[in-house]
Write a protein that holds these residues in place. Structure first.
Motif, PDB file in Angstrom:
ATOM      1  N   ILE A 146       0.831  -1.203   0.000  1.00  0.00           N
ATOM      2  CA  ILE A 146       0.000   0.000   0.000  1.00  0.00           C
ATOM      3  C   ILE A 146       0.868   1.258   0.000  1.00  0.00           C
ATOM      4  N   LEU A 147       1.923   1.258   0.810  1.00  0.00           N
ATOM      5  CA  LEU A 147       2.801   2.436   0.866  1.00  0.00           C
ATOM      6  C   LEU A 147       3.532   2.642  -0.461  1.00  0.00           C
ATOM      7  N   HIS A 148       3.976   1.545  -1.065  1.00  0.00           N
ATOM      8  CA  HIS A 148       4.693   1.660  -2.335  1.00  0.00           C
ATOM      9  C   HIS A 148       3.730   2.115  -3.443  1.00  0.00           C
ATOM     10  N   GLY A 149       2.487   1.590  -3.401  1.00  0.00           N
ATOM     11  CA  GLY A 149       1.482   2.010  -4.388  1.00  0.00           C
ATOM     12  C   GLY A 149       1.220   3.506  -4.297  1.00  0.00           C
ATOM     13  N   HIS A 150       1.164   4.019  -3.072  1.00  0.00           N
ATOM     14  CA  HIS A 150       0.930   5.465  -2.871  1.00  0.00           C
ATOM     15  C   HIS A 150       2.081   6.270  -3.479  1.00  0.00           C
ATOM     16  N   THR A 151       3.314   5.806  -3.261  1.00  0.00           N
ATOM     17  CA  THR A 151       4.486   6.498  -3.817  1.00  0.00           C
ATOM     18  C   THR A 151       4.422   6.512  -5.349  1.00  0.00           C
ATOM     19  N   LEU A 152       4.039   5.376  -5.936  1.00  0.00           N
ATOM     20  CA  LEU A 152       3.921   5.309  -7.411  1.00  0.00           C
ATOM     21  C   LEU A 152       2.896   6.327  -7.917  1.00  0.00           C
ATOM     22  N   PHE A 153       1.739   6.361  -7.246  1.00  0.00           N
ATOM     23  CA  PHE A 153       0.670   7.260  -7.693  1.00  0.00           C
ATOM     24  C   PHE A 153       1.094   8.719  -7.533  1.00  0.00           C
ATOM     25  N   GLU A 154       1.792   8.996  -6.397  1.00  0.00           N
ATOM     26  CA  GLU A 154       2.072  10.388  -6.057  1.00  0.00           C
ATOM     27  C   GLU A 154       3.319  10.920  -6.762  1.00  0.00           C
ATOM     28  N   LEU A 169       4.524  -6.060 -11.217  1.00  0.00           N
ATOM     29  CA  LEU A 169       5.075  -4.872 -10.579  1.00  0.00           C
ATOM     30  C   LEU A 169       6.139  -5.343  -9.588  1.00  0.00           C
ATOM     31  N   ALA A 170       7.246  -4.581  -9.489  1.00  0.00           N
ATOM     32  CA  ALA A 170       8.231  -4.893  -8.447  1.00  0.00           C
ATOM     33  C   ALA A 170       7.839  -4.112  -7.199  1.00  0.00           C
ATOM     34  N   ILE A 171       7.604  -4.819  -6.104  1.00  0.00           N
ATOM     35  CA  ILE A 171       7.192  -4.181  -4.849  1.00  0.00           C
ATOM     36  C   ILE A 171       8.212  -4.573  -3.784  1.00  0.00           C
ATOM     37  N   PRO A 172       8.825  -3.584  -3.096  1.00  0.00           N
ATOM     38  CA  PRO A 172       9.922  -3.903  -2.163  1.00  0.00           C
ATOM     39  C   PRO A 172       9.579  -4.961  -1.116  1.00  0.00           C
ATOM     40  N   MET A 197      -5.684   7.178  -1.945  1.00  0.00           N
ATOM     41  CA  MET A 197      -4.640   8.183  -1.703  1.00  0.00           C
ATOM     42  C   MET A 197      -4.748   8.754  -0.283  1.00  0.00           C
ATOM     43  N   ASN A 198      -5.975   8.958   0.135  1.00  0.00           N
ATOM     44  CA  ASN A 198      -6.247   9.487   1.460  1.00  0.00           C
ATOM     45  C   ASN A 198      -5.800   8.485   2.535  1.00  0.00           C
ATOM     46  N   TYR A 199      -6.167   7.228   2.300  1.00  0.00           N
ATOM     47  CA  TYR A 199      -5.878   6.156   3.264  1.00  0.00           C
ATOM     48  C   TYR A 199      -4.367   5.899   3.362  1.00  0.00           C
ATOM     49  N   ALA A 200      -3.717   5.709   2.194  1.00  0.00           N
ATOM     50  CA  ALA A 200      -2.283   5.402   2.209  1.00  0.00           C
ATOM     51  C   ALA A 200      -1.477   6.612   2.662  1.00  0.00           C
ATOM     52  N   GLY A 201      -1.904   7.809   2.258  1.00  0.00           N
ATOM     53  CA  GLY A 201      -1.229   9.034   2.706  1.00  0.00           C
ATOM     54  C   GLY A 201      -1.325   9.169   4.216  1.00  0.00           C
ATOM     55  N   GLY A 202      -2.472   8.765   4.772  1.00  0.00           N
ATOM     56  CA  GLY A 202      -2.661   8.790   6.229  1.00  0.00           C
ATOM     57  C   GLY A 202      -1.687   7.869   6.946  1.00  0.00           C
ATOM     58  N   LEU A 203      -1.428   6.696   6.353  1.00  0.00           N
ATOM     59  CA  LEU A 203      -0.473   5.761   6.965  1.00  0.00           C
ATOM     60  C   LEU A 203       0.917   6.400   7.063  1.00  0.00           C
ATOM     61  N   LYS A 204       1.259   7.225   6.066  1.00  0.00           N
ATOM     62  CA  LYS A 204       2.599   7.833   6.045  1.00  0.00           C
ATOM     63  C   LYS A 204       2.765   8.930   7.094  1.00  0.00           C
ATOM     64  N   LYS A 205       1.645   9.351   7.718  1.00  0.00           N
ATOM     65  CA  LYS A 205       1.751  10.387   8.764  1.00  0.00           C
ATOM     66  C   LYS A 205       2.159   9.798  10.116  1.00  0.00           C
ATOM     67  N   HIS A 228      15.060  -0.785   2.205  1.00  0.00           N
ATOM     68  CA  HIS A 228      14.677  -0.301   0.875  1.00  0.00           C
ATOM     69  C   HIS A 228      14.389   1.190   0.872  1.00  0.00           C
ATOM     70  N   PRO A 229      15.077   1.962   0.014  1.00  0.00           N
ATOM     71  CA  PRO A 229      14.935   3.430   0.037  1.00  0.00           C
ATOM     72  C   PRO A 229      13.522   3.907  -0.326  1.00  0.00           C
ATOM     73  N   ASP A 230      12.722   3.068  -1.032  1.00  0.00           N
ATOM     74  CA  ASP A 230      11.395   3.528  -1.451  1.00  0.00           C
ATOM     75  C   ASP A 230      10.338   3.414  -0.358  1.00  0.00           C
ATOM     76  N   LEU A 231      10.680   2.782   0.773  1.00  0.00           N
ATOM     77  CA  LEU A 231       9.677   2.652   1.841  1.00  0.00           C
ATOM     78  C   LEU A 231       9.957   3.703   2.914  1.00  0.00           C
ATOM     79  N   PRO A 232       8.899   4.202   3.572  1.00  0.00           N
ATOM     80  CA  PRO A 232       9.106   5.225   4.618  1.00  0.00           C
ATOM     81  C   PRO A 232      10.033   4.681   5.700  1.00  0.00           C
ATOM     82  N   ASP A 233      10.768   5.592   6.376  1.00  0.00           N
ATOM     83  CA  ASP A 233      11.753   5.080   7.332  1.00  0.00           C
ATOM     84  C   ASP A 233      11.253   5.120   8.772  1.00  0.00           C
TER      85      ASP A 233
END
Length: 478
Positions: A146-154, A169-172, A197-205, A228-233
């Motif tokens: 879900i987090l990687h999908g949000h990054t792709l979309f955004e 799709l390659a997903i980390p 976008m709302n849901y996945a963006g919320g997870l990143k907060k 993996h650099p593409d996932l939030p830290d």
């Protein structure tokens, strides 16, 4: 010394409330410095939550507050309903938290733990200057997806239409290339894009995410978060498996008859077919399933539920016996009377725990997946909705703990299934999942051991829980 207060906000409905409370109990049993207040939000006009919360023992360390009901305007589309309800509840949450923060008998507020669908409540945690953690009730691989999908979309400006032109799709968080057809429906449909976008963006907060899984099960996915650099830290805390005890609200006469019947069956001989509390199949699909069961010759327990009326969000119900006779192939119930049982609601954990149960045809909801692994029962995958397709892919391809009936079957919200699964394909799955000596069964048995040990001292989930508690308590001492 004052206790350290943690506010829990589960999403509306009994399913998420039960696993939230299991987690709350795990925390307070581990460290008596913690005090937890659960703020319960209800959908209007529902009573099942009340029945459940009234049965809880209230202790010095665990409080449950039912927030006042909010009225919601009619005709809100399903994709916006949760958001509207949560926004309406924000003033009640603020008031309840203010009372906790100022009450002399309460602890020192140190963190919020909000359900994966309540991420807009993290804003309130920030207002009270405490961290907002998320309790994610699915797996780590699914979180990464879900987090990687949000990054792709955004960042890469990909959208659902472009995704559908790809095949993989390659997903980390997955070791293997991931099939597009197994993505959650809300990533593939234009009308759900803003919800996603709302849901996945919320997870990143979040300041950290607590996951109902364990490192031994999803080691690739857990390590992908730190490497993996593409996932939030932010930190993730896999502290599972947190298994739901059977709710005691259902009639137990039927349950005890089922268990008595299982007592008479040979070990690992019965296939259990169940699609969770919200899963059901339409009539054509039920007929294919019945043919497959009969042709396989396997002993079975089939939890067959009646779909809710089209376009409604209510749960499936049990069929009256008269309906079953016309729904199933003529004579099916008589011909299979000695080898199987067609039932309504099922005491799932009890059936999976029984030594006679040898395989599980499942929708691959995450709780069901964890239960099947815990009890050492291989799964034949038949996903329906949400992230069940990616769970099915993970079980079959990544973990080799499931056999495939389907990986991309889906039932749209308020609509029908994307295709009909034929009896021969289902029958192959049933025979395969009951294979006594297969690699899949051995893998599940091995992981079953690990799932029992991980919460004990020395296990990875025990260690992650300790780290999480240290983090929460340090908020107060700093």
């Amino acid at each position: 010394m004052k206790k350290v207060e943690v506010v829990f906000i589960p999403s509306p409905g009994v399913g998420h409330l039960v696993s939230t409370l299991e987690f709350a109990k795990l925390l307070i049993n581990r460290d008596n410095r913690l005090r937890i207040t659960v703020l319960v939000i209800k959908f209007p006009h529902t009573t099942e939550v009340d029945v459940y919360t009234k049965s809880l023992p209230i202790t010095d360390s665990l409080h449950v507050i039912n927030l006042p009901e909010c009225s919601i305007p009619p005709n809100i589309p399903p994709s916006s309903l949760m958001n509207v309800l949560l926004e309406a509840q924000k003033p009640n949450v603020k008031q309840a938290v203010s009372n906790i923060a100022t009450g002399a008998e309460n602890g020192v507020l140190s963190a919020f733990v909000v359900d994966m669908f309540c991420t807009n409540m993290i804003d309130i945690a920030k207002e009270f200057s405490v961290p907002g953690l998320i309790f994610f009730t699915s797996g780590v691989a699914s979180l990464g997806l879900i987090l990687h999908g949000h990054t792709l979309f955004e960042q890469d400006n990909v959208d659902s239409t472009q995704l559908l032109q790809e095949t993989e799709l390659a997903i980390p968080s997955f070791a293997n290339l991931f099939p597009i057809n197994s993505l959650p429906g809300f990533m593939l449909r234009k009308e759900w894009e803003s919800f996603f976008m709302n849901y996945a963006g919320g997870l990143k907060k979040a300041d950290g995410i607590i996951v109902n899984s364990f490192e031994e099960l999803e080691s690739h996915a857990v390590h992908s978060f730190s490497s993996h650099p593409d996932l939030p830290d932010f930190p993730i805390y896999p502290v599972g498996p947190l298994l739901n005890p059977e709710p005691k609200t259902k009639g137990t006469d039927d349950s005890s008859n089922i268990i008595k019947w299982l007592d008479d069956q040979p070990p690992s001989s019965v296939v259990f077919i169940c699609f969770g509390s919200r899963g059901s199949l339409d009539e054509d699909q039920v007929k294919e399933m019945a043919l497959a069961i009969e042709n396989s010759g396997a002993s079975f327990i089939w939890s067959l539920r009646k779909p809710p009326p089209k376009g409604t969000m209510i749960s499936p119900s049990d069929y009256p016996l008269s309906d079953l006779n016309s729904l199933l192939p003529e004579g099916f119930l008589d011909r299979t009377a000695d080898i199987g049982k067609v039932i309504g609601w099922a005491p799932q954990a009890q059936i999976l725990a029984h030594p006679a149960t040898g395989g599980f045809v499942s929708h691959c909801g995450w709780n069901s997946t964890l239960e099947s692994i815990y009890f050492g029962v291989p799964v034949a995958t038949w996903p329906l909705a949400a992230e069940q397709q990616s769970n099915a892919f993970e079980l079959v391809v990544e973990l080799k703990m499931g056999v495939e009936i389907a990986l991309d079957y889906r039932v749209e919200v308020g609509g029908g299934a994307n295709y009909l699964l034929t009896a021969d394909k289902i029958e192959r799955g049933i025979r395969s999942v009951l294979d006594k000596n297969g690699e899949v069964r051995n893998n599940v048995k091995e992981m079953s051991e690990k799932s029992r040990n991980t919460l004990l001292e020395g296990g990875s989930s025990y260690a992650y829980l300790g780290r999480l508690i240290d983090y929460i308590i340090n908020q107060v001492s700093n």
